[in-house]
Design an enzyme around this catalytic site. Structure first.
Site, PDB file in Angstrom:
ATOM      1  N   GLY A 167      80.064  29.663  68.302  1.00  0.00           N
ATOM      2  CA  GLY A 167      81.308  29.535  68.757  1.00  0.00           C
ATOM      3  C   GLY A 167      82.423  29.352  67.603  1.00  0.00           C
ATOM      4  O   GLY A 167      83.580  29.940  67.599  1.00  0.00           O
ATOM      5  N   GLU A 213      82.774  33.052  65.748  1.00  0.00           N
ATOM      6  CA  GLU A 213      83.389  33.582  66.845  1.00  0.00           C
ATOM      7  C   GLU A 213      84.835  33.195  66.758  1.00  0.00           C
ATOM      8  O   GLU A 213      85.624  34.093  66.856  1.00  0.00           O
ATOM      9  CB  GLU A 213      82.834  33.237  68.393  1.00  0.00           C
ATOM     10  CG  GLU A 213      81.468  33.845  68.382  1.00  0.00           C
ATOM     11  CD  GLU A 213      80.744  33.503  69.740  1.00  0.00           C
ATOM     12  OE1 GLU A 213      80.631  32.227  69.994  1.00  0.00           O
ATOM     13  OE2 GLU A 213      80.279  34.387  70.408  1.00  0.00           O
ATOM     14  N   ALA A 239      79.898  26.147  70.108  1.00  0.00           N
ATOM     15  CA  ALA A 239      80.054  25.496  71.435  1.00  0.00           C
ATOM     16  C   ALA A 239      79.646  24.210  71.717  1.00  0.00           C
ATOM     17  O   ALA A 239      78.378  23.973  70.765  1.00  0.00           O
ATOM     18  CB  ALA A 239      79.947  26.414  72.548  1.00  0.00           C
ATOM     19  N   GLU A 241      72.724  31.312  68.818  1.00  0.00           N
ATOM     20  CA  GLU A 241      72.406  31.212  70.146  1.00  0.00           C
ATOM     21  C   GLU A 241      71.239  31.733  70.679  1.00  0.00           C
ATOM     22  O   GLU A 241      70.588  30.762  71.512  1.00  0.00           O
ATOM     23  CB  GLU A 241      73.325  31.999  71.099  1.00  0.00           C
ATOM     24  CG  GLU A 241      74.857  31.380  70.850  1.00  0.00           C
ATOM     25  CD  GLU A 241      75.843  31.934  69.528  1.00  0.00           C
ATOM     26  OE1 GLU A 241      75.026  32.580  68.823  1.00  0.00           O
ATOM     27  OE2 GLU A 241      76.913  31.742  69.829  1.00  0.00           O
TER      28      GLU A 241
HETATM   29  N1  CAA Z   1      77.461  20.967  69.710  1.00  0.00           N
HETATM   30  C1  CAA Z   1      77.566  19.528  69.998  1.00  0.00           C
HETATM   31  N2  CAA Z   1      76.999  18.625  68.859  1.00  0.00           N
HETATM   32  C2  CAA Z   1      76.921  19.233  67.740  1.00  0.00           C
HETATM   33  C3  CAA Z   1      76.992  20.649  67.613  1.00  0.00           C
HETATM   34  C4  CAA Z   1      77.179  21.589  68.685  1.00  0.00           C
HETATM   35  N3  CAA Z   1      77.153  22.642  68.357  1.00  0.00           N
HETATM   36  N4  CAA Z   1      76.537  20.661  66.176  1.00  0.00           N
HETATM   37  C5  CAA Z   1      76.387  19.502  65.563  1.00  0.00           C
HETATM   38  N5  CAA Z   1      76.720  18.459  66.592  1.00  0.00           N
HETATM   39  C6  CAA Z   1      76.492  17.066  66.260  1.00  0.00           C
HETATM   40  C7  CAA Z   1      74.961  16.711  66.199  1.00  0.00           C
HETATM   41  O1  CAA Z   1      74.514  16.535  67.507  1.00  0.00           O
HETATM   42  C8  CAA Z   1      75.217  15.453  65.640  1.00  0.00           C
HETATM   43  O2  CAA Z   1      75.673  14.484  66.269  1.00  0.00           O
HETATM   44  P1  CAA Z   1      74.809  13.024  66.304  1.00  0.00           P
HETATM   45  O3  CAA Z   1      75.372  12.295  64.945  1.00  0.00           O
HETATM   46  O4  CAA Z   1      75.562  12.340  67.330  1.00  0.00           O
HETATM   47  O5  CAA Z   1      73.593  13.147  66.305  1.00  0.00           O
HETATM   48  C9  CAA Z   1      76.253  15.641  64.761  1.00  0.00           C
HETATM   49  O6  CAA Z   1      76.782  16.752  64.914  1.00  0.00           O
HETATM   50  C10 CAA Z   1      75.945  15.905  63.091  1.00  0.00           C
HETATM   51  O7  CAA Z   1      74.931  17.172  63.199  1.00  0.00           O
HETATM   52  P2  CAA Z   1      73.621  17.048  62.542  1.00  0.00           P
HETATM   53  O8  CAA Z   1      73.134  15.906  62.562  1.00  0.00           O
HETATM   54  O9  CAA Z   1      72.741  18.229  63.238  1.00  0.00           O
HETATM   55  O10 CAA Z   1      74.016  17.613  61.067  1.00  0.00           O
HETATM   56  P3  CAA Z   1      73.223  18.491  60.127  1.00  0.00           P
HETATM   57  O11 CAA Z   1      73.799  18.505  58.659  1.00  0.00           O
HETATM   58  O12 CAA Z   1      71.788  18.023  60.058  1.00  0.00           O
HETATM   59  O13 CAA Z   1      73.126  19.870  60.794  1.00  0.00           O
HETATM   60  C11 CAA Z   1      73.914  21.926  61.523  1.00  0.00           C
HETATM   61  C12 CAA Z   1      74.216  20.406  60.652  1.00  0.00           C
HETATM   62  C13 CAA Z   1      72.845  22.820  61.004  1.00  0.00           C
HETATM   63  C14 CAA Z   1      75.205  22.519  61.770  1.00  0.00           C
HETATM   64  C15 CAA Z   1      73.547  21.623  63.050  1.00  0.00           C
HETATM   65  O14 CAA Z   1      74.311  20.388  63.410  1.00  0.00           O
HETATM   66  C16 CAA Z   1      73.311  22.630  63.803  1.00  0.00           C
HETATM   67  O15 CAA Z   1      72.404  23.275  63.895  1.00  0.00           O
HETATM   68  N6  CAA Z   1      74.244  22.617  64.800  1.00  0.00           N
HETATM   69  C17 CAA Z   1      74.262  23.360  66.066  1.00  0.00           C
HETATM   70  C18 CAA Z   1      74.651  24.950  65.470  1.00  0.00           C
HETATM   71  C19 CAA Z   1      74.501  25.914  66.856  1.00  0.00           C
HETATM   72  O16 CAA Z   1      73.527  26.102  67.464  1.00  0.00           O
HETATM   73  N7  CAA Z   1      75.741  26.337  67.235  1.00  0.00           N
HETATM   74  C20 CAA Z   1      75.706  27.434  68.296  1.00  0.00           C
HETATM   75  C21 CAA Z   1      76.153  26.547  69.491  1.00  0.00           C
HETATM   76  S1  CAA Z   1      75.876  27.663  70.969  1.00  0.00           S
HETATM   77  C22 CAA Z   1      77.515  28.505  71.043  1.00  0.00           C
HETATM   78  O17 CAA Z   1      78.540  28.435  70.155  1.00  0.00           O
HETATM   79  C23 CAA Z   1      77.458  29.445  72.327  1.00  0.00           C
HETATM   80  C24 CAA Z   1      78.900  30.263  72.312  1.00  0.00           C
HETATM   81  O18 CAA Z   1      78.831  31.397  71.736  1.00  0.00           O
HETATM   82  C25 CAA Z   1      79.874  29.977  73.329  1.00  0.00           C
END
Ligand code: CAA
Length: 260
Positions: free
Chosen positions: A111, A114, A66, A134
């Protein structure tokens, strides 16, 4: 229909639905989930579509979760509504007539994992990674992860993944039954298409009723589920495809199913 955050293409009887926000690793904001809802309704109504492939844009991510930038400032009510939106839209995948194959081309986190779990079949590329991170953000999984992950891999493994937020590679995902097959990234879509075309070549009403029996039966007690199975088994005997399929077998030829 045109979508801002999705691509929808058709290849014969197969539709390919791509979450298209590659700069945010295809993160799901509410606009994207709402568009997904509309696209799933559109596909569910389209009887020319016999199977759907769901994937993410680019080579790095299926869906990285998400959208954290949108969720950061949610209050309780907004967060609850966001979860309910995800629940209702992901459930559409399970209840739509056609089988949906997740072609997981990279990160499937939160998400994203999921959404993959709401699909009927999951195949993945060698670079795919899975997890429910999460708790590392101070949240719980909110789009069905606490419910579908235990159903898919068992409560013990699901608890470990959900409590630690650990990210697992595709081999571990395969070992625990989260994905059916692993392919090189450059052949993933070709393999997804082969699988979707094979499913599309089978008797469409029988495939759709089978999906319904699996999706509905899995939440029933065994007696109710078997009664439902007997009903749908009976229903197939009102179709032309049943006559054609059984006749073709006995006449030693390939069946020509018409989906009626
Ligand atoms: N939401 C918003 N933006 C996201 C995102 C997310 N879930 N995941 C990645 N992005 C964005 C980053 O902010 C970044 O944007 P900028 O270039 O503007 O800075 C871009 O995508 C590229 O990401 P990274 O620079 O972080 O890429 P990376 O290769 O270094 O890392 C990754 C990749 C490990 C997937 C890392 O991006 C990450 O950990 N993302 C979040 C994963 C996460 O925690 N997901 C769970 C979300 S909560 C949820 O989903 C709740 C639910 O059940 C409803």
């Amino acid at each position: 229909m045109e979508y801002a955050n999705l691509l929808l293409e058709k290849n014969g009887a197969v539709a390919v639905l791509t979450i298209n926000r590659p700069k945010a690793l295809n993160a799901l904001n509410s606009d994207t989930v709402t568009e997904l809802s509309t696209a799933l309704d559109e596909l569910g109504r389209d009887s020319s579509v016999k199977a759907v492939i769901l994937t993410g844009s680019g080579e790095k991510a299926f869906i990285a979760g998400a959208d954290i930038s949108q969720m950061k400032d949610f209050n309780c009510m907004q967060a609850r509504r966001f979860a309910q939106l995800g629940h209702s839209v992901f459930r559409k995948i399970e209840l739509m007539p056609q089988p949906v194959i997740a072609a997981i081309n990279g990160f499937a986190l939160g998400g994203g994992c999921e959404l993959a779990m709401a699909c009927d079949i999951r195949i993945a590329a060698e670079n795919a990674k899975f997890g429910q991170p999460e708790v590392t953000l101070g949240l719980t999984a909110g789009f069905g992860g606490t419910q579908r992950l235990p159903r898919l891999v068992g409560a013990g493994l699901a608890s470990e993944l959900l409590f630690t937020g650990d990210i697992i590679d595709v081999n571990e995902a395969y070992r625990i039954g989260l994905v059916n097959k692993i392919y090189p990234l450059d052949t993933l879509m070709e393999e997804a298409m082969k699988l979707a075309k094979k499913i599309s070549s089978r008797a469409p009403v029988a495939v759709q009723l089978t999906k319904s029996a699996i999706q509905r039966g899995v939440n029933m007690d065994i007696d109710s589920a078997q009664a439902y199975e007997a009903e749908i088994f009976g229903l197939t005997f009102s179709t032309q495809d049943q006559i054609e399929g059984c006749s073709a077998f006995l006449e030693k030829r390939k069946p020509a199913f018409e989906g009626k």
